[in-house]
Design a protein around this motif. Structure first.
Motif, short mmCIF file in Angstrom:
data_model
loop_
_atom_site.label_atom_id
_atom_site.label_comp_id
_atom_site.label_asym_id
_atom_site.label_seq_id
_atom_site.Cartn_x
_atom_site.Cartn_y
_atom_site.Cartn_z
N ASP A 77 -3.36 73.16 37.38
CA ASP A 77 -1.95 72.76 37.48
C ASP A 77 -1.14 73.32 36.32
N VAL A 78 -1.71 73.30 35.11
CA VAL A 78 -1.01 73.81 33.93
C VAL A 78 -0.66 75.29 34.11
N MET A 79 -1.63 76.07 34.60
CA MET A 79 -1.38 77.51 34.79
C MET A 79 -0.42 77.78 35.93
N ARG A 80 -0.50 76.98 36.99
CA ARG A 80 0.46 77.16 38.10
C ARG A 80 1.88 76.84 37.63
N GLU A 81 2.04 75.81 36.81
CA GLU A 81 3.35 75.47 36.25
C GLU A 81 3.83 76.60 35.33
N ALA A 82 2.92 77.13 34.52
CA ALA A 82 3.29 78.24 33.62
C ALA A 82 3.74 79.46 34.42
N ILE A 114 -3.72 70.25 16.00
CA ILE A 114 -2.40 70.78 16.33
C ILE A 114 -1.33 69.81 15.84
N GLY A 115 -0.48 70.30 14.94
CA GLY A 115 0.67 69.56 14.44
C GLY A 115 1.87 70.47 14.60
N LEU A 130 4.44 75.91 16.50
CA LEU A 130 4.61 75.54 17.90
C LEU A 130 6.08 75.56 18.29
N ALA A 131 6.31 75.93 19.54
CA ALA A 131 7.64 75.83 20.14
C ALA A 131 7.63 74.58 21.01
N LEU A 132 8.64 73.76 20.89
CA LEU A 132 8.69 72.55 21.71
C LEU A 132 9.61 72.69 22.91
N LYS A 133 10.33 73.85 22.94
CA LYS A 133 11.18 74.17 24.10
C LYS A 133 11.03 75.65 24.38
N ASP A 134 11.15 76.02 25.67
CA ASP A 134 11.07 77.44 26.02
C ASP A 134 12.46 78.07 25.92
N ALA A 135 12.56 79.33 26.30
CA ALA A 135 13.82 80.07 26.19
C ALA A 135 14.94 79.47 27.04
N HIS A 136 14.57 78.65 28.03
CA HIS A 136 15.55 78.02 28.91
C HIS A 136 15.86 76.58 28.49
N GLY A 137 15.30 76.16 27.33
CA GLY A 137 15.54 74.81 26.84
C GLY A 137 14.66 73.74 27.46
N ARG A 138 13.71 74.16 28.29
CA ARG A 138 12.80 73.19 28.92
C ARG A 138 11.73 72.77 27.91
N PRO A 139 11.33 71.50 27.92
CA PRO A 139 10.32 71.05 26.97
C PRO A 139 8.96 71.67 27.25
N ILE A 140 8.23 71.96 26.17
CA ILE A 140 6.87 72.48 26.25
C ILE A 140 5.98 71.45 25.56
N VAL A 141 4.94 71.04 26.23
CA VAL A 141 4.02 70.06 25.66
C VAL A 141 2.80 70.81 25.12
N PRO A 142 2.55 70.73 23.80
CA PRO A 142 1.39 71.42 23.25
C PRO A 142 0.09 70.73 23.65
N HIS A 143 -0.99 71.48 23.59
CA HIS A 143 -2.32 70.92 23.83
C HIS A 143 -2.64 69.96 22.69
N SER A 165 -3.59 79.16 23.80
CA SER A 165 -4.31 77.88 23.76
C SER A 165 -3.54 76.78 23.04
N ARG A 166 -2.50 77.12 22.28
CA ARG A 166 -1.65 76.07 21.69
C ARG A 166 -1.07 75.18 22.76
N TYR A 167 -0.88 75.75 23.95
CA TYR A 167 -0.22 75.04 25.04
C TYR A 167 -1.15 74.71 26.21
N PHE A 168 -2.15 75.55 26.48
CA PHE A 168 -3.03 75.27 27.62
C PHE A 168 -4.43 74.88 27.23
N GLY A 169 -4.74 74.89 25.94
CA GLY A 169 -6.07 74.49 25.49
C GLY A 169 -7.09 75.62 25.60
N PRO A 170 -8.32 75.33 25.22
CA PRO A 170 -9.37 76.35 25.31
C PRO A 170 -9.62 76.78 26.75
#
Length: 188
Positions: A77-82, A114-115, A130-143, A165-170
Motif C-alpha cells: 500500500d505504501v508503494m502504491r500510494e507513493a 529516526i528523528g 526528513l521532509a514532512l511535506k512533499d512538493a505539493h504540501g501533502r504530509p509525508i509520514v516517516p518510517h 527507507s526514511r519513508y518506506f522502511g527497510p
C-alpha cells in the motif's frame, strides 16, 4: 517527352501517413526500452542519482553497507500510494513499479533511529534530514525506525527529497536486483 504530375495528397492521407509514422516510432521506442530492460539497462530520470543510462550488475557476493544497488520496491500500500503521488515511476517490478537506485545504509541487526535526521547504530547518517511535506504540501509520514530485520536492508539516497527507507522502511534483500553501474550519466 512526357511529364507526369503527382496529385497532391489530401489532408486525410497526410494524417494517415503521420499516424503510421507516429505509431511506428512509438513501437520502435517500446522495443528498444524493453530490450534495454532485458539486458539490464535502466534509464534514471530522478535526481536521487545522476540522470542517464545505468546498468544492473549481478551480485556474486552478499549485499554490503555502502553498495549502490538497484532494488524493486515491494507491491505494498505504501508503494502504491507513493506511485499515485508521483514519487515512483512505472516499471517492470511487482505492482508495475520501476526499480530504485539507492545506497545500502544499514544491514540486518543494525539499529535505525529516526528523528529530525536518521541515526544508524547511534551515528548520524549524512544528508538524512526528513521532509514532512512533499512538493505539493501533502504530509509525508516517516518510517518509525527500529532494528533492521534479518531479511532486510535499509536504503538511502543523498538527495534530500529522495523517497527512500526514511519513508518506506527497510526492503527485503531478495528485492535487490544487483549493483548499479553508471554507463552514461550527467548530474545537472
Amino acid at each position: 517527352m512526357t511529364v507526369s504530375f503527382r496529385k497532391p495528397l489530401s489532408s486525410s492521407a497526410k494524417r494517415k501517413i503521420l499516424a503510421i509514422w507516429l505509431i511506428g516510432g512509438i513501437l520502435a521506442t517500446m522495443v528498444t526500452i524493453v530490450s534495454f530492460g532485458i539486458a539490464g539497462f535502466r534509464v534514471n530520470l530522478t535526481p536521487s542519482e545522476p540522470i542517464g543510462l545505468w546498468r544492473i550488475i549481478s551480485l556474486d557476493r552478499a549485499v554490503r553497507n555502502g553498495d549502490l544497488i538497484f532494488a524493486c520496491p515491494p507491491d505494498t500500500d505504501v508503494m502504491r500510494e507513493a506511485h499515485a503521488r508521483g514519487y515512483l515511476r512505472h516499471g517492470l517490478c511487482a505492482g508495475g513499479l520501476a526499480p530504485l537506485i539507492k545506497t545500502v545504509a544499514a544491514m540486518p541487526g543494525q539499529v535505525v533511529a529516526i528523528g529530525d535526521e536518521v541515526h544508524i547504530d547511534g551515528r548520524p547518517l549524512p544528508n538524512s534530514q526528513l521532509a514532512l511535506k512533499d512538493a505539493h504540501g501533502r504530509p509525508i509520514v516517516p518510517h518509525r525506525g527500529g532494528i533492521v530485520a534479518p531479511s532486510d536492508v535499509y536504503l538511502h539516497s543523498n538527495f534530500p527529497g529522495s523517497f527512500d527507507s526514511r519513508y518506506f522502511g527497510p526492503l527485503p534483500i531478495e528485492n535487490v536486483l544487483g549493483l548499479a553501474e553508471e554507463v552514461w550519466t550527467f548530474a545537472p
